[in-house]
Design an enzyme around this catalytic site. Structure first.
Site, short mmCIF file in Angstrom:
data_model
loop_
_atom_site.label_atom_id
_atom_site.label_comp_id
_atom_site.label_asym_id
_atom_site.label_seq_id
_atom_site.Cartn_x
_atom_site.Cartn_y
_atom_site.Cartn_z
CG HIS A 128 -29.90 -20.38 22.41
ND1 HIS A 128 -29.38 -19.20 22.89
CD2 HIS A 128 -31.24 -20.33 22.65
CE1 HIS A 128 -30.36 -18.47 23.40
NE2 HIS A 128 -31.50 -19.12 23.26
CE1 TYR A 129 -29.06 -14.56 22.72
CE2 TYR A 129 -30.87 -15.66 21.58
CZ TYR A 129 -30.41 -14.86 22.61
OH TYR A 129 -31.29 -14.37 23.53
NE ARG A 130 -29.38 -15.61 26.46
CZ ARG A 130 -30.55 -15.48 27.04
NH1 ARG A 130 -31.17 -16.55 27.50
NH2 ARG A 130 -31.11 -14.29 27.18
#
Length: 207
Positions: A128-130
């Site tokens: 995930h980009y987070r």
């Protein structure tokens, strides 16, 4: 049934330095937890053999650090970068098969993520980009709850990736218990009241 979004993918990297233009990865460790920070497997640790130019570029501080940890002696027998990425991604896929659902977690994880994006792009884009960055919580605790910060478990990972990342999991577990609201957390009414108070406080400033 647990899904990929229920997982945290903890990664720590050791590098020849912090200059993304010239430095390379020499070790990566991966640990998978659920969101209650239960470690689901002992973890994966891989030593990587970088280009000779990257080793030659190591400054005295980094060379001494990797010598003290014993990593410098293992680097000549390390695997290729491609093999390391393959093994790390296959390991992550066992626990988080769905792409872009499991956040990356660690300490000062932005640095690790930059190196992953350059040298292990398939692994990076699967996550995930987070990020869940324990160092952000640590910095807030130092300013908001100094007693919590100063009583955090002492770290002694010795700059080996697997030991360091397990210490990061333990550190977040500590901050969860020491600095966050205890389970089951505030009631709906309490959170709604807190939200209304904060919105009112910031309304004038935000126009």
């Amino acid at each position: 049934m647990a899904t990929s979004s229920d997982r945290l993918v903890w990664i720590d990297c050791e590098m020849t330095g912090l200059d993304l233009a010239v430095d390379e990865l020499v070790e990566i460790a991966v640990v998978i937890t659920d969101f209650d920070l239960n470690v689901l497997d002992p973890g994966l640790s891989i030593v990587i053999k970088p280009d000779a130019s990257a080793l030659d570029n190591m400054n005295d501080f980094v060379r001494e650090m990797h010598t003290t940890s014993g990593l410098i002696e293992e680097i000549p027998g390390g695997v290729s970068l491609a093999e390391a990425e393959y093994e790390a991604l296959e390991y992550v896929l066992r626990f988080a098969p769905a792409a872009r659902t499991a956040p990356l977690a660690g300490n000062t994880i932005g640095t690790d993520r930059m190196f992953l994006a350059k040298y292990m792009p398939r692994l990076d884009t699967h996550l995930h980009y987070r990020n869940v960055d324990v160092s952000s919580i640590k910095e807030l605790a130092r300013r908001w709850f100094p007693r919590v910060y100063f009583n955090a478990p002492e770290k002694n990972g010795g700059h080996r990736a697997l030991a360091d990342i397990l210490e990061s999991v333990r550190e977040l577990d500590y901050y969860r218990k020491a600095a966050f609201v205890a389970e089951p957390g505030p009631t709906t009414e309490q959170t709604q009241a807190a939200s209304a108070t904060i919105v009112e406080k910031w309304t004038a400033r935000m126009g």
